[in-house]
Design a protein around this motif. Structure first.
Motif, mmCIF file in Angstrom:
data_model
loop_
_atom_site.group_PDB
_atom_site.id
_atom_site.type_symbol
_atom_site.label_atom_id
_atom_site.label_comp_id
_atom_site.label_asym_id
_atom_site.label_seq_id
_atom_site.Cartn_x
_atom_site.Cartn_y
_atom_site.Cartn_z
ATOM 1 N N ASP A 87 10.442 -32.166 21.454
ATOM 2 C CA ASP A 87 10.164 -30.776 21.103
ATOM 3 C C ASP A 87 8.820 -30.660 20.386
ATOM 4 O OD1 ASP A 87 11.998 -28.063 20.812
ATOM 5 O OD2 ASP A 87 10.496 -28.211 19.234
ATOM 6 N N THR A 88 8.191 -29.514 20.527
ATOM 7 C CA THR A 88 6.884 -29.316 19.910
ATOM 8 C C THR A 88 6.942 -29.214 18.388
ATOM 9 O OG1 THR A 88 7.109 -26.921 20.277
ATOM 10 C CG2 THR A 88 5.923 -28.191 21.952
ATOM 11 N N GLU A 89 8.121 -28.879 17.838
ATOM 12 C CA GLU A 89 8.283 -28.779 16.387
ATOM 13 C C GLU A 89 8.849 -30.079 15.836
ATOM 14 O OE1 GLU A 89 7.443 -26.500 14.249
ATOM 15 O OE2 GLU A 89 6.661 -25.072 15.718
ATOM 16 N N PHE A 90 8.179 -30.664 14.838
ATOM 17 C CA PHE A 90 8.626 -31.949 14.314
ATOM 18 C C PHE A 90 10.006 -31.861 13.666
ATOM 19 C CE2 PHE A 90 6.928 -30.282 10.337
ATOM 20 C CZ PHE A 90 7.736 -30.853 9.375
ATOM 21 N N ALA A 91 10.367 -30.686 13.122
ATOM 22 C CA ALA A 91 11.682 -30.541 12.495
ATOM 23 C C ALA A 91 12.796 -30.682 13.525
ATOM 24 C CB ALA A 91 11.785 -29.189 11.797
ATOM 25 N N VAL A 92 12.553 -30.202 14.735
ATOM 26 C CA VAL A 92 13.540 -30.350 15.805
ATOM 27 C C VAL A 92 13.637 -31.810 16.224
ATOM 28 C CG1 VAL A 92 14.164 -29.655 18.160
ATOM 29 C CG2 VAL A 92 13.128 -28.000 16.600
ATOM 30 N N ARG A 93 12.503 -32.481 16.323
ATOM 31 C CA ARG A 93 12.514 -33.910 16.684
ATOM 32 C C ARG A 93 13.264 -34.715 15.636
ATOM 33 N NH1 ARG A 93 7.054 -32.701 17.628
ATOM 34 N NH2 ARG A 93 6.244 -34.150 16.070
ATOM 35 N N CYS A 94 13.035 -34.401 14.359
ATOM 36 C CA CYS A 94 13.756 -35.093 13.282
ATOM 37 C C CYS A 94 15.266 -34.895 13.412
ATOM 38 C CB CYS A 94 13.295 -34.573 11.917
ATOM 39 S SG CYS A 94 11.717 -35.196 11.348
ATOM 40 N N CYS A 95 15.655 -33.648 13.660
ATOM 41 C CA CYS A 95 17.077 -33.334 13.729
ATOM 42 C C CYS A 95 17.740 -34.024 14.911
ATOM 43 C CB CYS A 95 17.273 -31.824 13.810
ATOM 44 S SG CYS A 95 19.001 -31.328 13.692
ATOM 45 N N MET A 96 17.117 -33.969 16.084
ATOM 46 C CA MET A 96 17.717 -34.621 17.244
ATOM 47 C C MET A 96 17.730 -36.131 17.081
ATOM 48 S SD MET A 96 19.396 -34.469 19.919
ATOM 49 C CE MET A 96 19.395 -32.772 20.450
ATOM 50 N N CYS A 97 16.713 -36.662 16.415
ATOM 51 C CA CYS A 97 16.677 -38.101 16.142
ATOM 52 C C CYS A 97 17.919 -38.527 15.358
ATOM 53 C CB CYS A 97 15.407 -38.438 15.359
ATOM 54 S SG CYS A 97 15.078 -40.196 15.215
ATOM 55 N N ALA A 98 18.358 -37.690 14.442
ATOM 56 C CA ALA A 98 19.542 -37.998 13.635
ATOM 57 C C ALA A 98 20.822 -37.943 14.457
ATOM 58 C CB ALA A 98 19.632 -37.027 12.456
ATOM 59 N N GLN A 99 20.787 -37.296 15.622
ATOM 60 C CA GLN A 99 21.983 -37.184 16.463
ATOM 61 C C GLN A 99 22.100 -38.339 17.459
ATOM 62 O OE1 GLN A 99 23.541 -34.580 15.112
ATOM 63 N NE2 GLN A 99 21.591 -34.105 14.115
ATOM 64 N N LEU A 100 21.034 -39.084 17.666
ATOM 65 C CA LEU A 100 21.048 -40.129 18.686
ATOM 66 C C LEU A 100 22.091 -41.223 18.448
ATOM 67 C CD1 LEU A 100 17.266 -40.590 19.585
ATOM 68 C CD2 LEU A 100 18.997 -39.139 20.661
ATOM 69 N N PRO A 101 22.347 -41.643 17.202
ATOM 70 C CA PRO A 101 23.406 -42.641 17.016
ATOM 71 C C PRO A 101 24.779 -42.161 17.482
ATOM 72 C CG PRO A 101 21.978 -42.601 15.097
ATOM 73 C CD PRO A 101 21.583 -41.441 15.950
ATOM 74 N N MET A 102 25.100 -40.876 17.274
ATOM 75 C CA MET A 102 26.364 -40.340 17.782
ATOM 76 C C MET A 102 26.384 -40.348 19.304
ATOM 77 S SD MET A 102 25.807 -38.962 14.626
ATOM 78 C CE MET A 102 25.245 -37.257 14.612
#
Length: 211
Positions: A87-102
């Motif tokens: 995503d173009t917004e870093f906050a979205v990238r951060c949030c989705m990054c936190a979901q990858l382990p699930m």
């Protein structure tokens, strides 16, 4: 700057936390999940929606992956969630990054050892330090969900490279401080404390994976 939430925002946050709790504990019927929750999440994740809406999408999909792993398809969920990591917004990238382990836990070792790990490597190189920090935590949490070969030869070297970079940066800051005022604002032990904690964290996670 102190931010005061409006009453509507407080109520919305409360409902969101409730929804995430119900999803992650699989306390929502499959009919509601498929007919209401997932279409709503996909709509919020559209690039035309606001940053807050796309973050909401990330959190909902992560909760679905945690509570309904049988509904997670590598052909459907994986490309969509990995796409949001760009995503173009870093906050979205951060949030989705936190979901990858699930997502990794839901998909199993094979998927986690290929496309998810590749995405982790990309996030480690992100231009924003907040995303790189989220990627480091993600990499540690991915370790139990990867095969031993991938953990040993890909994940661990990348994580240790990040730790070495942090350690080098702290040592440079220490030397710069000494050069400016003749005193050591950050002691050698303090400079090595953060990397040492990271090494310990990685070691705890990776040891069972390599047995």
């Amino acid at each position: 700057v102190q931010t005061t939430l409006t009453q509507q925002e407080v109520v919305s946050c409360s409902w969101l936390q409730l929804l995430l709790a119900l999803l992650s504990s699989a306390r929502i019927s499959m009919r509601i999940l498929l007919r209401l929750v997932l279409p709503f999440a996909r709509h919020q994740g559209d690039t035309s929606c606001s940053t807050k809406a796309r973050i909401l999408c990330c959190r909902i999909l992560g909760a679905v992956a945690a509570g309904f792993p049988a509904q997670i398809s590598a052909d459907d969920f994986l490309p969509y969630m990995l796409g949001m990591c760009q995503d173009t917004e870093f906050a979205v990238r951060c949030c989705m990054c936190a979901q990858l382990p699930m997502l990794a836990a839901a998909l199993g070792t094979q998927s986690s050892s290929s496309r998810l790990v590749h995405e982790f490597i990309e996030l480690q190189r992100d231009e924003h330090p907040e995303v790189r920090a989220a990627a480091f935590r993600c990499g540690v949490l991915l370790l139990p969900h990867c095969d031993a070969h991938t953990a040993r030869d890909v994940l661990v070297p990348s994580l240790m490279q990040t730790i070495a970079f942090c350690n080098q940066t702290l040592q440079q800051m220490n030397r710069t401080s000494e050069g400016h005022d003749g005193s050591c604002a950050v002691s050698a032990s303090q400079a090595g404390a953060a990397p040492a904690m990271l090494i310990s964290q990685v070691a705890v996670e990776v040891t069972p994976c390599l047995r």
